[in-house]
Design a protein around this motif. Structure first.
Motif, PDB file in Angstrom:
ATOM      1  N   CYS A   1       0.878  -1.143  -0.077  1.00 17.29           N
ATOM      2  CA  CYS A   1      -0.124   0.179  -0.108  1.00 17.29           C
ATOM      3  C   CYS A   1       0.997   1.306  -0.087  1.00 17.29           C
ATOM      4  N   VAL A   2       0.889   1.974  -1.006  1.00 22.29           N
ATOM      5  CA  VAL A   2       1.875   3.155  -1.442  1.00 22.29           C
ATOM      6  C   VAL A   2       1.183   4.054  -2.136  1.00 22.29           C
ATOM      7  N   LYS A   3       1.594   5.306  -2.214  1.00 17.32           N
ATOM      8  CA  LYS A   3       0.879   6.389  -2.559  1.00 17.32           C
ATOM      9  C   LYS A   3       0.406   6.022  -4.063  1.00 17.32           C
ATOM     10  N   ASN A   4       1.496   5.899  -4.852  1.00 15.35           N
ATOM     11  CA  ASN A   4       1.308   5.690  -6.230  1.00 15.35           C
ATOM     12  C   ASN A   4       2.322   4.955  -6.970  1.00 15.35           C
ATOM     13  N   ILE A   5       1.897   3.610  -7.308  1.00 17.33           N
ATOM     14  CA  ILE A   5       2.845   2.574  -7.642  1.00 17.33           C
ATOM     15  C   ILE A   5       3.731   2.815  -9.091  1.00 17.33           C
ATOM     16  N   LYS A   6       2.942   4.034  -9.522  1.00 16.86           N
ATOM     17  CA  LYS A   6       3.248   4.622 -11.109  1.00 16.86           C
ATOM     18  C   LYS A   6       4.850   5.442 -10.962  1.00 16.86           C
ATOM     19  N   GLN A   7       4.841   5.890  -9.456  1.00 18.93           N
ATOM     20  CA  GLN A   7       6.369   6.681  -9.280  1.00 18.93           C
ATOM     21  C   GLN A   7       7.421   5.753  -9.054  1.00 18.93           C
ATOM     22  N   ALA A   8       7.287   4.291  -9.515  1.00 11.94           N
ATOM     23  CA  ALA A   8       8.302   3.404  -8.861  1.00 11.94           C
ATOM     24  C   ALA A   8       9.548   3.784 -10.028  1.00 11.94           C
ATOM     25  N   GLU A   9       9.453   4.238 -11.122  1.00 16.06           N
ATOM     26  CA  GLU A   9      10.667   4.352 -11.912  1.00 16.06           C
ATOM     27  C   GLU A   9      11.487   5.457 -11.279  1.00 16.06           C
ATOM     28  N   PHE A  10      10.814   6.346 -11.050  1.00 21.15           N
ATOM     29  CA  PHE A  10      11.618   7.574 -10.425  1.00 21.15           C
ATOM     30  C   PHE A  10      12.340   7.278  -9.010  1.00 21.15           C
ATOM     31  N   GLY A  11      11.732   6.430  -8.151  1.00 21.12           N
ATOM     32  CA  GLY A  11      12.078   5.923  -7.003  1.00 21.12           C
ATOM     33  C   GLY A  11      13.168   5.024  -7.335  1.00 21.12           C
ATOM     34  N   ARG A  12      13.067   4.536  -8.113  1.00 19.17           N
ATOM     35  CA  ARG A  12      14.324   3.439  -8.590  1.00 19.17           C
ATOM     36  C   ARG A  12      15.822   4.291  -8.930  1.00 19.17           C
ATOM     37  N   ARG A  13      15.527   5.276  -9.494  1.00 23.19           N
ATOM     38  CA  ARG A  13      16.772   6.219  -9.555  1.00 23.19           C
ATOM     39  C   ARG A  13      17.169   6.671  -8.359  1.00 23.19           C
ATOM     40  N   GLU A  14      16.397   7.075  -7.534  1.00 22.53           N
ATOM     41  CA  GLU A  14      16.781   7.589  -6.051  1.00 22.53           C
ATOM     42  C   GLU A  14      17.505   6.484  -5.399  1.00 22.53           C
ATOM     43  N   ILE A  15      16.942   5.381  -5.629  1.00 24.15           N
ATOM     44  CA  ILE A  15      17.724   4.092  -4.879  1.00 24.15           C
ATOM     45  C   ILE A  15      19.070   3.859  -5.468  1.00 24.15           C
ATOM     46  N   GLU A  16      19.234   4.000  -6.937  1.00 24.96           N
ATOM     47  CA  GLU A  16      20.427   4.057  -7.580  1.00 24.96           C
ATOM     48  C   GLU A  16      21.242   5.006  -7.026  1.00 24.96           C
ATOM     49  N   ILE A  17      20.893   6.254  -6.845  1.00 25.29           N
ATOM     50  CA  ILE A  17      21.869   7.244  -6.237  1.00 25.29           C
ATOM     51  C   ILE A  17      22.480   6.836  -4.968  1.00 25.29           C
ATOM     52  N   ALA A  18      21.619   6.364  -4.219  1.00 23.63           N
ATOM     53  CA  ALA A  18      21.990   6.017  -2.722  1.00 23.63           C
ATOM     54  C   ALA A  18      23.107   4.965  -2.790  1.00 23.63           C
ATOM     55  N   GLU A  19      22.755   3.783  -3.617  1.00 26.00           N
ATOM     56  CA  GLU A  19      23.559   2.826  -3.522  1.00 26.00           C
ATOM     57  C   GLU A  19      25.189   3.315  -3.994  1.00 26.00           C
ATOM     58  N   GLN A  20      25.392   4.104  -4.767  1.00 27.84           N
ATOM     59  CA  GLN A  20      26.622   4.799  -4.845  1.00 27.84           C
ATOM     60  C   GLN A  20      27.531   5.167  -3.514  1.00 27.84           C
ATOM     61  N   GLU A  21      26.665   5.626  -2.362  1.00 23.97           N
ATOM     62  CA  GLU A  21      27.223   6.064  -1.171  1.00 23.97           C
ATOM     63  C   GLU A  21      26.999   4.951  -0.262  1.00 23.97           C
ATOM     64  N   MET A  22      26.569   3.749  -0.468  1.00 25.14           N
ATOM     65  CA  MET A  22      26.478   2.559   0.490  1.00 25.14           C
ATOM     66  C   MET A  22      27.210   1.508  -0.163  1.00 25.14           C
ATOM     67  N   PRO A  23      28.578   1.642   0.046  1.00 25.53           N
ATOM     68  CA  PRO A  23      29.224   0.325  -0.552  1.00 25.53           C
ATOM     69  C   PRO A  23      29.384  -0.537   0.236  1.00 25.53           C
ATOM     70  N   ALA A  24      29.156  -0.786   1.596  1.00 26.99           N
ATOM     71  CA  ALA A  24      29.311  -2.044   2.389  1.00 26.99           C
ATOM     72  C   ALA A  24      28.064  -2.710   2.090  1.00 26.99           C
ATOM     73  N   LEU A  25      26.703  -2.255   2.064  1.00 22.12           N
ATOM     74  CA  LEU A  25      25.876  -3.048   1.674  1.00 22.12           C
ATOM     75  C   LEU A  25      25.992  -3.689   0.372  1.00 22.12           C
ATOM     76  N   MET A  26      26.372  -3.085  -0.745  1.00 25.83           N
ATOM     77  CA  MET A  26      26.548  -3.604  -1.856  1.00 25.83           C
ATOM     78  C   MET A  26      27.740  -4.550  -1.945  1.00 25.83           C
ATOM     79  N   ALA A  27      28.628  -4.522  -1.088  1.00 23.86           N
ATOM     80  CA  ALA A  27      30.033  -5.573  -0.718  1.00 23.86           C
ATOM     81  C   ALA A  27      29.046  -6.830  -0.286  1.00 23.86           C
TER      82      ALA A  27
END
Ligand code: NAD
Length: 611
Positions: free
Chosen positions: A187-213
């Motif tokens: 239950c989220v506000k609008n599932i259609k925003q997923a693509e935009f959210g994915r880009r935000e997550i990808e940006i965060a991944e760049q600065e979260m190296p330990a989790l990626m490791a």
């Protein structure tokens, strides 16, 4: 140190939990260090002497090394990893810290993060509110005047939402949404925003190296295979990276928000799109808040066996509504000051029925939050609110602890002339040795351009100081909640308040003198800037390792008590962040290790070491 979490109506029906300060000895059980997590994930663990030196009395009998089958799979040498030493949290600073940390973080409708003042003495829960409103059709701004979550200063939410559409006021609970795979279990506000959210997550991944490791290392067997984690945290891009890492490590997750304002709708949508049952949106009502938590735990055919909580609301809900669930739950990982405090209370009352990990007080988290985060965010907060130039400005920083040291270092580097006030001769001497002038506030109050409080204390800046400040002096707080500056003393008839920007007030004296008060004396960086993702990465990695540790620990290793993370895990969290800097860690030779009495793979410091 507490907050009110439910409406007056609900409060009338619910029991109250008194928050009491616990002495360190009362609050801290001994930590039997087991390192299933570290064993599982350590890249090149070797054998050897299992324990680093620790003072007598700090080590309870140490259980055997963690050896969960899934955990062991991640490292060929995992089974040989030395077991970390046992630890008792005896550092009074830590205990003190919990008292002093500020109120809960609130994200206002315009997206700015503020910290709610902690004025209420009791926490109240919506225990009896099992029946949810049937018709919460429009959320608008109703019910949003007060936060119901327990998120605290140490529990950061980061950025504002970029895609919020205020024109869609239909409650997500009234929408039928499905992701592209046909699942409607979210239950989220609008599932259609997923693509935009994915880009935000990808940006965060760049600065979260330990989790990626960790994800990379989990490509074989999964240390969280079979784990069913129910989570209640801020839902941001950084949390999404954590959740997807937990998924990659084998866990199934269901998630709700710990704060009614802080959810990034597009990120929640991206998570729902990729199959995570997420129940959260920005601007939930109180009823929505508990409904979302309930949807995470009250599921047919699915029962959680791990809890990841930020503020204790989820844990509390399960305690009150589904106590039988604890039969299957292997542990609780808690992130916030408030939630940890609640756990210690449960433990003290003998009501904690599973082991819990206190992530808040881990060494790396404390260091990064207090020193490094503040070193960066003091400039960010000042710049965003005032557009000021720092070079040549005279600044007084009250308190030369971790936060003060960070602020002073940043301002000095920008060319400011920095004065320090201190009560403790040791910190005072440190300030002198670092090249700062140690003064009493009275001595410089007339001349400084900026006053920053970082003491964890109250009334450090009084009305008398405020009266004597020069025109345009900027006053702000980086320390505790809203107590350090006596803001209440400025609410008198002869003074005029002008809101000049969000979080910026001019307080004007009858003679025309004005001071610039930022965030009404609440924490400047939490109110007016974002928290660096790298800092959140450290916390998130610690959470992930704590989950792995509790999930893989053999029966009986952890009792029904609250534990601090093993130092070995802190070291491991740090080591996972080193590759970002192409940092090359020196390894002890056998001879050196023997000389120092250390295991070559750590822990490298005794538990009393201060860093
Ligand atoms: P600390 O104990 O290391 O430092 C506080 C210092 O203030 C101490 O050295 C103490 O001697 C000094 N002090 C106390 N009263 C004083 C007074 N009246 N005048 C001058 N100095 C005084 O604590 P810390 O880790 O630096 O944290 C300080 C506060 O900041 C705490 O309340 C903490 O919760 C908060 N904090 C804020 C953030 C943030 O993001 N803004 C992050 C972490 C911690």
């Amino acid at each position: 140190m507490s907050v009110q979490v439910v409406s007056a109506a609900a409060a009338a029906k619910v029991p109250e939990v008194e928050l009491k300060d616990l002495s360190p000895s009362e609050a801290q059980p001994q930590l039997a260090l087991s390192t299933a997590a570290v064993s599982a994930m350590a890249p090149a663990a070797g054998g050897g002497d299992p324990e680093a030196p620790a003072p007598a009395g700090e080590r309870p009998p140490a259980p055997g090394p963690g050896s969960g089958p899934a955990a062991a799979a991640l490292s060929p040498a995992a089974g040989k990893v030395p077991q970390a030493s046992a630890m008792k949290r005896s550092d009074p600073h830590h205990q003190h810290q919990r008292h002093r940390d500020g109120g809960e973080a609130l994200v206002s409708p315009d997206g700015t993060v503020t910290e709610a003042p902690r004025t209420v003495k009791k926490i109240q829960f919506a225990d009896q509110k099992q029946e949810f409103n049937k018709r919460p059709t429009k959320i608008g701004r109703r019910s949003l005047s007060r936060s119901i979550s327990q998120s605290s200063t140490d529990s950061y939410s980061s950025a504002a939402s970029y895609t919020d559409s205020s024109d869609d006021e239909t409650s997500p609970r009234d929408k039928q949404q499905k992701n592209s795979k046909g699942s409607g279990d979210f239950c989220v506000k609008n599932i259609k925003q997923a693509e935009f959210g994915r880009r935000e997550i990808e940006i965060a991944e760049q600065e979260m190296p330990a989790l990626m490791a960790l994800r990379k290392r989990a490509q074989g067997e999964k240390p969280l295979a079979g784990a069913k984690i129910v989570g209640c945290t801020h839902i941001t891009a950084q949390t999404a990276v954590l959740m997807e890492t937990l998924g990659a490590l084998g866990a199934q997750c269901r998630w709700a928000a710990c704060n009614i304002y802080s959810t990034l709708n597009e990120v929640a949508a991206a998570l729902a799109e990729s199959g995570f049952p997420v129940f959260a949106w920005k601007g939930e009502s109180e009823d929505d808040f508990w409904w979302c938590i309930d949807r995470c735990v009250n599921v047919e055919g699915w029962q959680p066996n791990m809890i990841l909580d930020d503020g204790g609301d989820l844990t509390h809900w399960i305690y009150k509504k589904y106590p039988n669930m604890f039969k299957k739950i292997k542990g609780i990982v808690e992130e916030s000051v408030t939630g940890v405090h609640r756990l210690y209370q449960l433990s003290k009352a003998g009501k904690l029925c599973v082991p819990a990990m206190n992530v808040n007080d881990s060494v790396t988290k404390q260091k990064f939050d207090n020193l490094y985060c503040c070193r960066e965010s003091i400039l960010d907060g000042l710049k965003r609110t005032t557009d000021m130039m720092f070079g040549g400005k005279q600044v007084v920083v009250c308190g030369y602890g971790e936060v003060g040291k960070g602020c002073c270092a940043a301002l000095k580097a920008m060319g400011s002339i920095v004065y320090v006030t201190e009560i403790d001769p040791i910190c005072a001497l440190q300030a002198c040795m670092d090249g700062f002038r140690l003064v009493k506030l009275n001595e410089v109050i007339r001349q400084v351009d900026i006053v920053i409080t970082c003491t964890g204390n109250k009334n450090v800046v009084t009305r008398e100081h405020l009266d004597r400040m020069k025109n345009s002096c900027i006053v702000c707080n980086m320390g505790h909640s809203n107590t350090e500056i006596d803001v209440a003393s400025l609410r008198t008839p002869e003074l005029t308040w002008e809101r000049v920007r969000s979080q910026v007030d001019h307080v004007i004296w009858p003679d025309g003198k004005r001071i610039v008060l930022l965030a009404e004396g609440r924490l400047l960086n939490l109110s007016c800037s974002t928290v660096p993702t790298f800092v959140l990465s450290i916390t998130a990695t610690t959470q992930a390792l704590a989950l792995i540790e509790l999930y893989n620990a053999p029966e009986g290793r952890y009792k029904q008590d609250v534990y601090l993370l093993p130092k070995k895990m802190d070291e491991y969290v740090a080591s996972l962040h080193l590759p970002t800097f192409d940092a090359h860690l020196t390894e002890l030779t056998d001879e050196q290790a023997k000389y120092l009495g250390l295991n070559k793979n750590g822990p490298f410091k005794p538990n009393y070491y201060r860093y």
